[in-house]
Design a protein around this motif. Structure first.
Motif, PDB file in Angstrom:
ATOM      1  N   ASN A  99       5.407 -13.899  -2.185  1.00  0.00           N
ATOM      2  CA  ASN A  99       4.002 -14.001  -2.576  1.00  0.00           C
ATOM      3  C   ASN A  99       3.730 -13.279  -3.897  1.00  0.00           C
ATOM      4  O   ASN A  99       2.938 -13.750  -4.719  1.00  0.00           O
ATOM      5  N   GLN A 103       2.230 -15.107  -7.183  1.00  0.00           N
ATOM      6  CA  GLN A 103       0.998 -14.629  -7.805  1.00  0.00           C
ATOM      7  C   GLN A 103       1.228 -14.293  -9.274  1.00  0.00           C
ATOM      8  O   GLN A 103       0.410 -14.621 -10.141  1.00  0.00           O
ATOM      9  N   PRO A 124      -0.513  -7.860   0.112  1.00  0.00           N
ATOM     10  CA  PRO A 124      -1.688  -8.011  -0.756  1.00  0.00           C
ATOM     11  C   PRO A 124      -1.554  -9.096  -1.824  1.00  0.00           C
ATOM     12  O   PRO A 124      -2.433  -9.199  -2.683  1.00  0.00           O
ATOM     13  N   TYR A 125      -0.495  -9.918  -1.781  1.00  0.00           N
ATOM     14  CA  TYR A 125      -0.255 -10.882  -2.849  1.00  0.00           C
ATOM     15  C   TYR A 125      -0.543 -12.329  -2.427  1.00  0.00           C
ATOM     16  O   TYR A 125      -0.124 -13.270  -3.085  1.00  0.00           O
ATOM     17  N   ASP A 127      -3.134 -15.469  -1.768  1.00  0.00           N
ATOM     18  CA  ASP A 127      -4.452 -15.939  -2.199  1.00  0.00           C
ATOM     19  C   ASP A 127      -5.463 -15.712  -1.081  1.00  0.00           C
ATOM     20  O   ASP A 127      -5.178 -15.984   0.096  1.00  0.00           O
ATOM     21  N   GLN A 128      -6.631 -15.236  -1.446  1.00  0.00           N
ATOM     22  CA  GLN A 128      -7.614 -14.819  -0.449  1.00  0.00           C
ATOM     23  C   GLN A 128      -7.959 -15.923   0.545  1.00  0.00           C
ATOM     24  O   GLN A 128      -8.146 -15.668   1.734  1.00  0.00           O
ATOM     25  N   ASP A 129      -8.038 -17.153   0.076  1.00  0.00           N
ATOM     26  CA  ASP A 129      -8.429 -18.260   0.953  1.00  0.00           C
ATOM     27  C   ASP A 129      -7.226 -18.961   1.578  1.00  0.00           C
ATOM     28  O   ASP A 129      -7.367 -20.013   2.202  1.00  0.00           O
ATOM     29  N   LYS A 130      -6.033 -18.387   1.410  1.00  0.00           N
ATOM     30  CA  LYS A 130      -4.814 -19.027   1.928  1.00  0.00           C
ATOM     31  C   LYS A 130      -4.005 -18.079   2.806  1.00  0.00           C
ATOM     32  O   LYS A 130      -2.782 -18.164   2.881  1.00  0.00           O
ATOM     33  N   ASN A 131      -4.700 -17.174   3.471  1.00  0.00           N
ATOM     34  CA  ASN A 131      -4.069 -16.248   4.407  1.00  0.00           C
ATOM     35  C   ASN A 131      -4.445 -16.663   5.823  1.00  0.00           C
ATOM     36  O   ASN A 131      -5.582 -16.469   6.257  1.00  0.00           O
TER      37      ASN A 131
END
Length: 241
Positions: A99, A103, A124-125, A127-131
């Motif tokens: 990840n 990123q 933390p790497y 994508d916010q909408d892909k976790n």
């Protein structure tokens, strides 16, 4: 003395059925179907939009200063430069490296996280909408196979081997279309593949010689990405076609 030690060890192991009503446990199975359905629906809806991606597998225990961590990060970065996103199990170690590389390369970075009592925290790497979070390993593995255009398999443990051999089995039995499977680090994989050739193929005749063509062993980031690229050129396919 060994018997006493054995009994002592047995007593420290908790029996998951102690104090529980078996009929009550079985009755909860039906309700679990709804949780399973929700994980499938959520996974399908979110992952159908991610575009071409390659999954990177490997140990959650690999530290960030390990050479193989850096190699996984480099592979992920190189994949993004070829237009691919990266899917990992969302946790630490090799997953984090994948990840992180994605990123850094400005590519899609997906994490399919599994809730475990140890090791597994989202890195933390992603994508916010892909976790995405999963309770069930089998649902998570369906997502890996369905939405990946290739598997990059770094050194890992039982979970990595499980994902590797499931993918090989599904391709071998024509349950899914073929896609490239790349094993990275010949020094790590040579013993296992040697046993596969010597025992499964030659001695026991449990697989076919052509099954050995379902995966490729490499040692560098450039080689790993090239296998993915060559596969789609050779079969004149487009990722996520």
């Amino acid at each position: 003395m060994s018997e006493k030690k054995h009994n002592s060890e047995e007593n420290t192991t908790e029996n998951p059925l102690d104090g529980k009503n078996w009929s009550e446990i079985k009755s909860n199975d039906s309700w679990a179907i709804f949780k399973i359905m929700s994980e499938f629906v959520n996974g399908y809806e979110k992952l159908a939009k991610i575009g071409p991606c390659v999954s990177i597998f490997g140990s959650a225990r690999t530290k960030s200063d390990h050479p193989k961590y850096k190699l996984a990060q480099e592979i992920a970065f190189n994949l993004t430069q070829k237009g691919y996103g990266v899917i990992t199990g969302g946790g630490p170690g090799m997953m984090e490296a994948g990840n992180k590389g994605a990123q850094r390369g400005g590519g899609t970075s997906v994490g399919l996280n599994i809730e475990l009592p140890m090791e597994q925290e989202p890195n933390p790497y992603i994508d916010q909408d892909k976790n995405l979070n999963f309770d069930y390993f089998f649902v998570r593995k369906v997502m890996f196979v369905k939405y990946s255009q290739g598997f990059i398999v770094m050194p890992g443990g039982f979970g990595t081997l499980d994902e590797l051999f499931e993918a090989i089995t599904l391709i071998q039995t024509f349950k899914i279309s073929r896609f490239p499977i790349v094993l990275v680090d010949s020094s790590f994989w040579s013993g296992l593949i040697g046993w596969v050739k010597e025992v499964l193929l030659t001695r026991e005749n449990n697989i076919s010689a052509s099954d050995l063509d379902l995966f490729t062993i490499v040692d560098t980031a450039d080689e790993a990405v090239q296998v993915i690229e060559d596969f789609y050129k050779r079969y004149m396919l487009k990722p996520n076609f």
